[in-house]
Write a protein that holds these residues in place. Sequence first.
Motif, PDB file in Angstrom:
ATOM      1  N   ALA A  47      -7.421   2.808  -0.014  1.00 18.42           N
ATOM      2  CA  ALA A  47      -6.192   2.219  -0.062  1.00 18.42           C
ATOM      3  C   ALA A  47      -6.126   0.589  -0.230  1.00 18.42           C
ATOM      4  CB  ALA A  47      -5.141   2.649   1.021  1.00 18.42           C
ATOM      5  N   LEU A  48      -7.162  -0.167   0.764  1.00 24.94           N
ATOM      6  CA  LEU A  48      -7.211  -1.527   0.923  1.00 24.94           C
ATOM      7  C   LEU A  48      -8.026  -1.749  -0.659  1.00 24.94           C
ATOM      8  CD1 LEU A  48      -7.156  -4.160   2.083  1.00 24.94           C
ATOM      9  CD2 LEU A  48      -9.338  -3.625   3.358  1.00 24.94           C
ATOM     10  N   CYS A  49      -9.036  -1.200  -0.909  1.00 21.33           N
ATOM     11  CA  CYS A  49      -9.758  -1.354  -2.146  1.00 21.33           C
ATOM     12  C   CYS A  49      -8.755  -1.444  -3.228  1.00 21.33           C
ATOM     13  CB  CYS A  49     -10.930  -0.623  -2.216  1.00 21.33           C
ATOM     14  SG  CYS A  49     -12.063  -0.944  -3.393  1.00 21.33           S
ATOM     15  N   ASP A  50      -8.199  -0.552  -3.402  1.00 23.01           N
ATOM     16  CA  ASP A  50      -7.182  -0.332  -4.481  1.00 23.01           C
ATOM     17  C   ASP A  50      -6.068  -1.253  -4.525  1.00 23.01           C
ATOM     18  OD1 ASP A  50      -8.712   1.716  -5.507  1.00 23.01           O
ATOM     19  OD2 ASP A  50      -7.242   3.367  -5.313  1.00 23.01           O
ATOM     20  N   HIS A  51      -5.659  -1.881  -3.463  1.00 24.74           N
ATOM     21  CA  HIS A  51      -4.877  -2.784  -3.154  1.00 24.74           C
ATOM     22  C   HIS A  51      -5.375  -4.045  -3.806  1.00 24.74           C
ATOM     23  CE1 HIS A  51      -1.559  -5.104  -1.305  1.00 24.74           C
ATOM     24  NE2 HIS A  51      -2.446  -5.875  -0.873  1.00 24.74           N
ATOM     25  N   ILE A  52      -6.527  -4.317  -3.583  1.00 22.77           N
ATOM     26  CA  ILE A  52      -7.194  -5.385  -3.956  1.00 22.77           C
ATOM     27  C   ILE A  52      -7.314  -5.513  -5.632  1.00 22.77           C
ATOM     28  CG2 ILE A  52      -9.350  -6.662  -4.004  1.00 22.77           C
ATOM     29  CD1 ILE A  52      -9.507  -5.941  -0.896  1.00 22.77           C
ATOM     30  N   LEU A  53      -7.730  -4.239  -5.801  1.00 16.90           N
ATOM     31  CA  LEU A  53      -8.385  -4.119  -7.359  1.00 16.90           C
ATOM     32  C   LEU A  53      -6.991  -4.006  -8.338  1.00 16.90           C
ATOM     33  CD1 LEU A  53     -11.005  -1.211  -7.442  1.00 16.90           C
ATOM     34  CD2 LEU A  53     -11.145  -3.464  -7.450  1.00 16.90           C
ATOM     35  N   THR A  54      -5.815  -3.617  -7.607  1.00 15.33           N
ATOM     36  CA  THR A  54      -4.563  -3.593  -8.681  1.00 15.33           C
ATOM     37  C   THR A  54      -4.240  -5.274  -8.538  1.00 15.33           C
ATOM     38  OG1 THR A  54      -4.199  -1.594  -7.493  1.00 15.33           O
ATOM     39  CG2 THR A  54      -2.142  -2.988  -8.364  1.00 15.33           C
ATOM     40  N   ALA A  55      -4.327  -5.920  -7.516  1.00 23.06           N
ATOM     41  CA  ALA A  55      -4.149  -7.525  -7.682  1.00 23.06           C
ATOM     42  C   ALA A  55      -4.638  -8.323  -8.871  1.00 23.06           C
ATOM     43  CB  ALA A  55      -4.088  -8.186  -6.273  1.00 23.06           C
ATOM     44  N   ALA A  56      -6.004  -7.645  -8.721  1.00 21.93           N
ATOM     45  CA  ALA A  56      -6.846  -8.338  -9.919  1.00 21.93           C
ATOM     46  C   ALA A  56      -6.556  -7.846 -11.072  1.00 21.93           C
ATOM     47  CB  ALA A  56      -8.426  -7.952  -9.520  1.00 21.93           C
ATOM     48  N   VAL A  57      -6.300  -6.515 -11.524  1.00 16.21           N
ATOM     49  CA  VAL A  57      -6.123  -6.005 -12.726  1.00 16.21           C
ATOM     50  C   VAL A  57      -4.871  -6.450 -13.209  1.00 16.21           C
ATOM     51  CG1 VAL A  57      -5.932  -3.929 -14.201  1.00 16.21           C
ATOM     52  CG2 VAL A  57      -7.350  -3.871 -12.405  1.00 16.21           C
ATOM     53  N   LYS A  58      -3.615  -6.505 -12.418  1.00 18.10           N
ATOM     54  CA  LYS A  58      -2.299  -7.179 -12.700  1.00 18.10           C
ATOM     55  C   LYS A  58      -2.509  -8.560 -13.124  1.00 18.10           C
ATOM     56  CE  LYS A  58       0.979  -4.371 -10.443  1.00 18.10           C
ATOM     57  NZ  LYS A  58       1.801  -4.263  -9.214  1.00 18.10           N
ATOM     58  N   ARG A  59      -3.513  -9.477 -12.575  1.00 16.92           N
ATOM     59  CA  ARG A  59      -3.471 -10.627 -12.819  1.00 16.92           C
ATOM     60  C   ARG A  59      -4.056 -10.897 -14.283  1.00 16.92           C
ATOM     61  NH1 ARG A  59      -7.402 -14.783 -11.389  1.00 16.92           N
ATOM     62  NH2 ARG A  59      -6.687 -16.739 -11.825  1.00 16.92           N
ATOM     63  N   ALA A  60      -4.880 -10.035 -14.433  1.00 12.46           N
ATOM     64  CA  ALA A  60      -5.727  -9.946 -15.893  1.00 12.46           C
ATOM     65  C   ALA A  60      -4.804  -9.530 -17.023  1.00 12.46           C
ATOM     66  CB  ALA A  60      -7.125  -9.247 -15.728  1.00 12.46           C
ATOM     67  N   ASP A  61      -3.791  -8.526 -16.412  1.00 11.29           N
ATOM     68  CA  ASP A  61      -3.024  -7.858 -17.491  1.00 11.29           C
ATOM     69  C   ASP A  61      -1.421  -7.640 -16.831  1.00 11.29           C
ATOM     70  OD1 ASP A  61      -1.424  -6.198 -19.304  1.00 11.29           O
ATOM     71  OD2 ASP A  61      -3.038  -4.598 -19.113  1.00 11.29           O
ATOM     72  N   PRO A  62      -0.502  -8.488 -17.232  1.00  5.90           N
ATOM     73  CA  PRO A  62       0.597  -8.719 -16.488  1.00  5.90           C
ATOM     74  C   PRO A  62       1.459  -7.234 -16.762  1.00  5.90           C
ATOM     75  CG  PRO A  62       0.228 -10.583 -17.579  1.00  5.90           C
ATOM     76  CD  PRO A  62      -0.934  -9.834 -17.745  1.00  5.90           C
ATOM     77  N   ASP A  63       1.125  -6.394 -17.841  1.00  6.67           N
ATOM     78  CA  ASP A  63       1.687  -5.248 -18.304  1.00  6.67           C
ATOM     79  C   ASP A  63       1.458  -4.173 -17.375  1.00  6.67           C
ATOM     80  OD1 ASP A  63       3.398  -6.596 -20.084  1.00  6.67           O
ATOM     81  OD2 ASP A  63       1.898  -6.350 -21.771  1.00  6.67           O
ATOM     82  N   PHE A  64      -0.078  -4.316 -16.734  1.00  8.81           N
ATOM     83  CA  PHE A  64      -0.298  -3.187 -16.115  1.00  8.81           C
ATOM     84  C   PHE A  64       0.327  -2.901 -14.786  1.00  8.81           C
ATOM     85  CE2 PHE A  64      -3.082  -1.559 -12.605  1.00  8.81           C
ATOM     86  CZ  PHE A  64      -3.731  -0.567 -13.146  1.00  8.81           C
ATOM     87  N   THR A  65       0.528  -1.485 -14.702  1.00 10.23           N
ATOM     88  CA  THR A  65       1.465  -1.003 -13.513  1.00 10.23           C
ATOM     89  C   THR A  65       0.615  -0.534 -12.210  1.00 10.23           C
ATOM     90  OG1 THR A  65       1.616   1.126 -14.733  1.00 10.23           O
ATOM     91  CG2 THR A  65       3.659  -0.366 -14.857  1.00 10.23           C
ATOM     92  N   GLU A  66      -0.083   0.644 -12.462  1.00  8.87           N
ATOM     93  CA  GLU A  66      -0.808   0.943 -11.501  1.00  8.87           C
ATOM     94  C   GLU A  66      -2.004   1.854 -11.628  1.00  8.87           C
ATOM     95  OE1 GLU A  66       1.339   3.678  -8.822  1.00  8.87           O
ATOM     96  OE2 GLU A  66       1.779   5.091 -10.582  1.00  8.87           O
ATOM     97  N   LEU A  67      -3.006   1.823 -10.723  1.00  9.19           N
ATOM     98  CA  LEU A  67      -4.499   2.312 -10.985  1.00  9.19           C
ATOM     99  C   LEU A  67      -4.213   3.972 -10.936  1.00  9.19           C
ATOM    100  CD1 LEU A  67      -6.642   0.146  -8.504  1.00  9.19           C
ATOM    101  CD2 LEU A  67      -6.712   0.077 -11.293  1.00  9.19           C
ATOM    102  N   ALA A  68      -5.103   4.649 -11.498  1.00 11.13           N
ATOM    103  CA  ALA A  68      -5.065   6.354 -11.658  1.00 11.13           C
ATOM    104  C   ALA A  68      -5.351   6.647 -10.112  1.00 11.13           C
ATOM    105  CB  ALA A  68      -5.681   6.641 -12.640  1.00 11.13           C
TER     106      ALA A  68
END
Lengths: 441, 241
Positions: free
Chosen positions: B200-221
């Motif tokens: 959960a922590l790893c995905d929390h971190i990855l989500t922040a990174a992906v959202k920063r790269a793509d503001p339209d991104f919502t959530e990881l599968a």
Amino acid sequence: MRKLLAVWLGKILTVIGKLAGKKSSSSPGHYALKICPDLVGCIEKYVSKGIIVTCGTNGKTTTNNLMASALEAKGYKVLCNRLGANMLSGVATAVLQEMNIFGRFKADYACLEVDEAYTPIVFEHIKPDVMVITNLFRDQLDRYGEIDITSDIIKRAVAKAPNAKLVLNGDDPLCVQFGRCEGVTAYYYGISEQVLPQLDDTKEGRFCPVCGAEQHYNFYHYSQLGDFRCPDCGFARPPIDFEVKNVSLGTPMKFSINGKDMSVNYKGFYNIYNLTAVYAALNVLGETADDFAGLLAAYKPQIGRMEEYAFNKPVILSLSKNPAGFNQAIATVNTDKRQKDVIIAINDKANDGRDVSWLWDVDFDKIADENLNTLTTTGIRVYDISLRFKYAGINVDKITHDMTDAVKTCLATDSEVVYVLVNYTALYPTEAVLKKLGGRT
Amino acid sequence: MMKIKILHLYPDLLNLYGDKGNIECMRSRLERRGIEAQVVSYTCEDTGFDLSDVDIVFIGGGSDREQKIVCGRLLEHKNAIKDYAENGGVIVAVCGGYQLLGKYYRLEDETIEGLGILDIYTEQGKKRLIGNIVLEADFTDEKIVGFENHGGRTYIGDHKPLGRVLYGFGNDEKSGAEGVVYKNVVATYLHGPLLPKNPALCDHILTAAVKRADPDFTELAPLDDELEKKANEYIVNRFVK
């Protein structure tokens, strides 16, 4: 009088321990030391020819016990803490077992394996004539903190034994640094040719212990062992006094020390270091080692040192305690080209190191070669080792909490051999399982 | 295909305690979601320092000696790292890396200057704080588990901690707080390694990174985390319940 009381107490505890079916390797000594704190000091009094202390991360039990066997084969009486209990209490237990009820014993030599962290404490009581340091790897980090801390502890010990001749692994920069301590006489052993493929495994000690720069290697063997030189300060592999060449890793393993041919029935490249350390120490003691192979023949390996159990197919038990040890065990498994099942058991008790982070510093993925039939994980931290494989993209065939179940499953496959790789506290329970299932050694 | 670039700072020096498991974990969890992960190492031999296309910076732990070497080198890039963090860049810092992000680390006989990205400081304590540790954090129901092994006591002032200590020592042995979360910086003493057992922590971190790269991104599968959860729950059950 205190000594006598301590001896009697220790003897009684040893007998009680035996009746209870325990291997009393350190607890009698522990209690005896409470009555007579300087019990270990009487080694100086009762050993006539010399005291040899062996320490280092890997190989110290094998080196120490080989040394004792070789000296015994030469007809000497040797005091030795064979069971590998290597803190002050373990040494004290070995003394107790040697003593008669009057608290006396006679021996020519004492061969003592001492835990690195306990060397300054042990050297309060005895001053060794020869001190062998095999290597320093990352080990049980939660106990020592860091490898630099271990180095500092050993330096303190060396300072306490100014007359000890050091026998050092000249391929290990972390060992060679002790040869630079003030006033010491050091002898070096090493393997002076490239033998193994130059893999990029974890070289935890690859920074110069003198100035901190990254060292350069002409070749290396494993971890930080090899022909090193610091480009900044010039700290380098010293001239080697006991030099290994012409290595052939078949069965038997062959090599030469200072031009003398050796042929030994040992598995594993790392055993060349253990054998050469013994050869070097014998020479430094002034003991001839002309019939070295003959001296070694009497030696029975401790359990779990690539120890073979006979079933419908061989089951080979191997103890590893740290990343360098596991990488070497995996390399040895890989040299066996038979179809094999591999079981890996990981515990996290105090003697294993409670921190299992090191699992990620081992090249476990190399276990999956074309000869791997099945892979099984077990032990207290079975999920951690399984996750390690998951993230390496390697399928674990069986995840179990039960070593008996793991072994039985592997015995039933059509593989030709089973390897069981365990860390420290998994060793004795695994040995018990293999014996119970009828394995003969 | 989206690409996330992970910069591993000084893996040649800061590589204690299986920290490369954190990199492997991030890589694997991105790739299994069809996101390309590019892992780049920045070592002692590299020159130039450019964070403009970096999505995640990882700094691990090392021995005191190695940490000192890294610190001297990293100070040259202090402004670049600070700008990156202030602009929402993701940083994961473990143990020594965590201490480096603060203002300073005071040892017995010297003080190592830090990057000052976090308004925190560290002082050497008498005894090393060593053992398993379990945290609860407010962004996930999953407990955060790991192993701590540090001589330093870190004082985080007004910063928000990563979690509250349910078992173990934490930042300074006394406050009950562990780590720091600041913008997209996650700094902690937890090894184990940190991320594989804390999906959960790893995905929390990855989500922040992906959202920063793509503001339209919502959530990881979602992924199959059965084994990860078992490893996590084993530690929680052993030490907390």
